[in-house]
Scaffold this motif. Structure first.
Motif, PDB file in Angstrom:
ATOM      1  N   THR A 179      92.125  -6.248  53.255  1.00  0.00           N
ATOM      2  CA  THR A 179      91.316  -6.219  54.467  1.00  0.00           C
ATOM      3  C   THR A 179      90.512  -4.936  54.488  1.00  0.00           C
ATOM      4  O   THR A 179      90.839  -3.973  53.787  1.00  0.00           O
ATOM      5  N   GLN A 180      89.458  -4.922  55.260  1.00  0.00           N
ATOM      6  CA  GLN A 180      88.673  -3.708  55.476  1.00  0.00           C
ATOM      7  C   GLN A 180      88.186  -3.731  56.913  1.00  0.00           C
ATOM      8  O   GLN A 180      87.975  -4.799  57.481  1.00  0.00           O
ATOM      9  N   PHE A 181      88.049  -2.521  57.496  1.00  0.00           N
ATOM     10  CA  PHE A 181      87.750  -2.482  58.923  1.00  0.00           C
ATOM     11  C   PHE A 181      87.204  -1.127  59.338  1.00  0.00           C
ATOM     12  O   PHE A 181      87.405  -0.126  58.654  1.00  0.00           O
ATOM     13  N   VAL A 182      86.520  -1.118  60.479  1.00  0.00           N
ATOM     14  CA  VAL A 182      86.075   0.122  61.100  1.00  0.00           C
ATOM     15  C   VAL A 182      87.240   0.647  61.921  1.00  0.00           C
ATOM     16  O   VAL A 182      87.701  -0.022  62.837  1.00  0.00           O
ATOM     17  N   ARG A 183      87.731   1.817  61.577  1.00  0.00           N
ATOM     18  CA  ARG A 183      88.820   2.438  62.337  1.00  0.00           C
ATOM     19  C   ARG A 183      88.247   3.182  63.535  1.00  0.00           C
ATOM     20  O   ARG A 183      88.805   3.154  64.625  1.00  0.00           O
ATOM     21  N   ASP A 184      87.116   3.859  63.339  1.00  0.00           N
ATOM     22  CA  ASP A 184      86.511   4.630  64.415  1.00  0.00           C
ATOM     23  C   ASP A 184      85.022   4.745  64.143  1.00  0.00           C
ATOM     24  O   ASP A 184      84.614   4.947  63.003  1.00  0.00           O
ATOM     25  N   LEU A 185      84.225   4.620  65.208  1.00  0.00           N
ATOM     26  CA  LEU A 185      82.779   4.717  65.077  1.00  0.00           C
ATOM     27  C   LEU A 185      82.209   5.367  66.324  1.00  0.00           C
ATOM     28  O   LEU A 185      82.541   4.975  67.448  1.00  0.00           O
ATOM     29  N   SER A 186      81.380   6.371  66.105  1.00  0.00           N
ATOM     30  CA  SER A 186      80.723   7.051  67.211  1.00  0.00           C
ATOM     31  C   SER A 186      79.272   7.310  66.808  1.00  0.00           C
ATOM     32  O   SER A 186      79.002   7.786  65.698  1.00  0.00           O
ATOM     33  N   PHE A 187      78.354   6.986  67.703  1.00  0.00           N
ATOM     34  CA  PHE A 187      76.931   7.273  67.469  1.00  0.00           C
ATOM     35  C   PHE A 187      76.344   7.843  68.748  1.00  0.00           C
ATOM     36  O   PHE A 187      76.443   7.227  69.809  1.00  0.00           O
ATOM     37  N   GLU A 188      75.778   9.022  68.644  1.00  0.00           N
ATOM     38  CA  GLU A 188      75.143   9.670  69.793  1.00  0.00           C
ATOM     39  C   GLU A 188      73.664   9.867  69.504  1.00  0.00           C
ATOM     40  O   GLU A 188      73.301  10.562  68.559  1.00  0.00           O
ATOM     41  N   ASN A 189      72.828   9.270  70.337  1.00  0.00           N
ATOM     42  CA  ASN A 189      71.388   9.478  70.249  1.00  0.00           C
ATOM     43  C   ASN A 189      71.064  10.667  71.159  1.00  0.00           C
ATOM     44  O   ASN A 189      70.768  10.509  72.341  1.00  0.00           O
ATOM     45  N   ILE A 190      71.162  11.852  70.610  1.00  0.00           N
ATOM     46  CA  ILE A 190      70.992  13.089  71.373  1.00  0.00           C
ATOM     47  C   ILE A 190      69.546  13.240  71.831  1.00  0.00           C
ATOM     48  O   ILE A 190      69.282  13.705  72.945  1.00  0.00           O
ATOM     49  N   LEU A 191      68.618  12.801  71.021  1.00  0.00           N
ATOM     50  CA  LEU A 191      67.197  12.883  71.359  1.00  0.00           C
ATOM     51  C   LEU A 191      66.899  12.124  72.649  1.00  0.00           C
ATOM     52  O   LEU A 191      66.261  12.642  73.555  1.00  0.00           O
ATOM     53  N   ALA A 192      67.408  10.913  72.768  1.00  0.00           N
ATOM     54  CA  ALA A 192      67.172  10.096  73.962  1.00  0.00           C
ATOM     55  C   ALA A 192      67.896  10.676  75.176  1.00  0.00           C
ATOM     56  O   ALA A 192      67.370  10.635  76.296  1.00  0.00           O
ATOM     57  N   GLN A 193      69.086  11.236  74.961  1.00  0.00           N
ATOM     58  CA  GLN A 193      69.834  11.825  76.071  1.00  0.00           C
ATOM     59  C   GLN A 193      69.102  13.014  76.668  1.00  0.00           C
ATOM     60  O   GLN A 193      69.164  13.245  77.877  1.00  0.00           O
ATOM     61  N   ARG A 194      68.404  13.760  75.831  1.00  0.00           N
ATOM     62  CA  ARG A 194      67.626  14.907  76.313  1.00  0.00           C
ATOM     63  C   ARG A 194      66.344  14.453  76.994  1.00  0.00           C
ATOM     64  O   ARG A 194      65.673  15.241  77.638  1.00  0.00           O
ATOM     65  N   GLY A 195      65.976  13.199  76.796  1.00  0.00           N
ATOM     66  CA  GLY A 195      64.726  12.700  77.362  1.00  0.00           C
ATOM     67  C   GLY A 195      63.519  13.160  76.566  1.00  0.00           C
ATOM     68  O   GLY A 195      62.389  13.069  77.022  1.00  0.00           O
ATOM     69  N   ALA A 196      63.772  13.659  75.397  1.00  0.00           N
ATOM     70  CA  ALA A 196      62.685  14.146  74.547  1.00  0.00           C
ATOM     71  C   ALA A 196      62.077  12.992  73.769  1.00  0.00           C
ATOM     72  O   ALA A 196      62.700  11.972  73.539  1.00  0.00           O
ATOM     73  N   GLY A 197      60.893  13.169  73.373  1.00  0.00           N
ATOM     74  CA  GLY A 197      60.218  12.160  72.563  1.00  0.00           C
ATOM     75  C   GLY A 197      59.203  12.852  71.682  1.00  0.00           C
ATOM     76  O   GLY A 197      59.287  14.049  71.447  1.00  0.00           O
ATOM     77  N   GLY A 198      58.245  12.100  71.244  1.00  0.00           N
ATOM     78  CA  GLY A 198      57.194  12.688  70.427  1.00  0.00           C
ATOM     79  C   GLY A 198      57.535  12.664  68.959  1.00  0.00           C
ATOM     80  O   GLY A 198      58.444  11.978  68.510  1.00  0.00           O
ATOM     81  N   GLU A 199      56.789  13.447  68.228  1.00  0.00           N
ATOM     82  CA  GLU A 199      56.891  13.474  66.775  1.00  0.00           C
ATOM     83  C   GLU A 199      58.102  14.305  66.331  1.00  0.00           C
ATOM     84  O   GLU A 199      58.275  15.436  66.771  1.00  0.00           O
ATOM     85  N   VAL A 200      58.936  13.709  65.495  1.00  0.00           N
ATOM     86  CA  VAL A 200      60.076  14.429  64.935  1.00  0.00           C
ATOM     87  C   VAL A 200      60.067  14.287  63.417  1.00  0.00           C
ATOM     88  O   VAL A 200      59.569  13.306  62.879  1.00  0.00           O
ATOM     89  N   SER A 201      60.593  15.298  62.776  1.00  0.00           N
ATOM     90  CA  SER A 201      60.726  15.289  61.327  1.00  0.00           C
ATOM     91  C   SER A 201      62.209  15.487  61.012  1.00  0.00           C
ATOM     92  O   SER A 201      62.694  16.617  60.996  1.00  0.00           O
ATOM     93  N   PRO A 202      62.947  14.378  60.793  1.00  0.00           N
ATOM     94  CA  PRO A 202      64.406  14.492  60.668  1.00  0.00           C
ATOM     95  C   PRO A 202      64.873  15.137  59.363  1.00  0.00           C
ATOM     96  O   PRO A 202      64.303  14.906  58.305  1.00  0.00           O
ATOM     97  N   ASP A 203      65.899  15.955  59.504  1.00  0.00           N
ATOM     98  CA  ASP A 203      66.617  16.529  58.374  1.00  0.00           C
ATOM     99  C   ASP A 203      68.041  15.994  58.499  1.00  0.00           C
ATOM    100  O   ASP A 203      68.715  16.255  59.497  1.00  0.00           O
ATOM    101  N   ILE A 204      68.485  15.246  57.507  1.00  0.00           N
ATOM    102  CA  ILE A 204      69.767  14.545  57.608  1.00  0.00           C
ATOM    103  C   ILE A 204      70.774  15.162  56.655  1.00  0.00           C
ATOM    104  O   ILE A 204      70.475  15.403  55.484  1.00  0.00           O
ATOM    105  N   SER A 205      71.975  15.428  57.174  1.00  0.00           N
ATOM    106  CA  SER A 205      73.075  15.893  56.317  1.00  0.00           C
ATOM    107  C   SER A 205      74.221  14.894  56.435  1.00  0.00           C
ATOM    108  O   SER A 205      74.508  14.374  57.509  1.00  0.00           O
ATOM    109  N   VAL A 206      74.843  14.643  55.306  1.00  0.00           N
ATOM    110  CA  VAL A 206      75.943  13.676  55.228  1.00  0.00           C
ATOM    111  C   VAL A 206      77.150  14.370  54.609  1.00  0.00           C
ATOM    112  O   VAL A 206      77.023  15.011  53.570  1.00  0.00           O
ATOM    113  N   SER A 207      78.298  14.266  55.274  1.00  0.00           N
ATOM    114  CA  SER A 207      79.534  14.768  54.673  1.00  0.00           C
ATOM    115  C   SER A 207      80.532  13.617  54.573  1.00  0.00           C
ATOM    116  O   SER A 207      80.566  12.739  55.431  1.00  0.00           O
ATOM    117  N   VAL A 208      81.317  13.640  53.513  1.00  0.00           N
ATOM    118  CA  VAL A 208      82.257  12.560  53.222  1.00  0.00           C
ATOM    119  C   VAL A 208      83.628  13.151  52.935  1.00  0.00           C
ATOM    120  O   VAL A 208      83.745  14.121  52.176  1.00  0.00           O
TER     121      VAL A 208
END
Length: 169
Positions: free
Chosen positions: A27-56
């Motif tokens: 079997t395989q499954f999602v044990r825990d999942l969290s996603f926060e859209n911080i940009l929308a929570q701040r009410g900010a918009g406009g042009e963004v240039s994302p820098d993404i970091s991934v840790s495993v």
């Protein structure tokens, strides 16, 4: 004809000497999942240039039934705006699989569980990240392949560096 029969017998004995590796994803499954859209929570918009970091991080543990192991991939994805370092989104995902593994020697079980099993889970984890980032209001994030062998080697080297030095008498 005699040589052929002896060769077949030797092959059969050789096959018994090295057990066949059997791996099955139970079997395989999602044990825990969290996603926060911080940009929308701040009410900010406009042009963004994302820098993404991934840790495993990886974890494996034995389960009660014989030959069963649970392997978990813990993924953390952070996205910040390149221009002002403002956080855009944060995603944390723990994706697990339960595996039935036989025919792997005791000394090879640890690397097997932390290399081969995550390779089996990764395509499913990648799809979840893709869908959640898209559904979270950002362009879909397509993770690059993860070299689980290299990740394993780095972790072993890190552990060896942290281990206290052994004293020789």
């Amino acid at each position: 004809m005699q040589d052929n029969e002896n060769g077949a017998e030797e092959e059969a004995l050789g096959a018994e000497a090295t057990p066949q590796v059997k791996m099955q994803v139970l079997t395989q499954f999602v044990r825990d999942l969290s996603f926060e859209n911080i940009l929308a929570q701040r009410g900010a918009g406009g042009e963004v240039s994302p820098d993404i970091s991934v840790s495993v991080n990886l974890d494996a543990k034995k389960r009660k039934p014989d030959h069963q192991f649970e392997v978990t991939i813990k993924l953390k994805v952070e996205s910040k705006n390149k221009t002002d370092e403002a956080a855009l989104f944060l995603m944390e995902l723990e994706y697990a699989g339960v595996f039935h593994v036989e025919g792997v020697s005791e000394d090879q079980m640890h690397p097997f569980l932390l290399i081969e099993c995550p390779r089996m889970l990764f395509p499913f984890l990648r799809r979840i990240v893709h869908d959640v980032t898209r559904d979270g209001g950002f362009p879909a994030l397509n993770l690059e392949n993860i070299d689980f062998m290299q990740l394993y080697r780095q972790e072993i080297m890190r552990r060896q560096a942290e281990a206290p030095p052994k004293h020789v008498s």
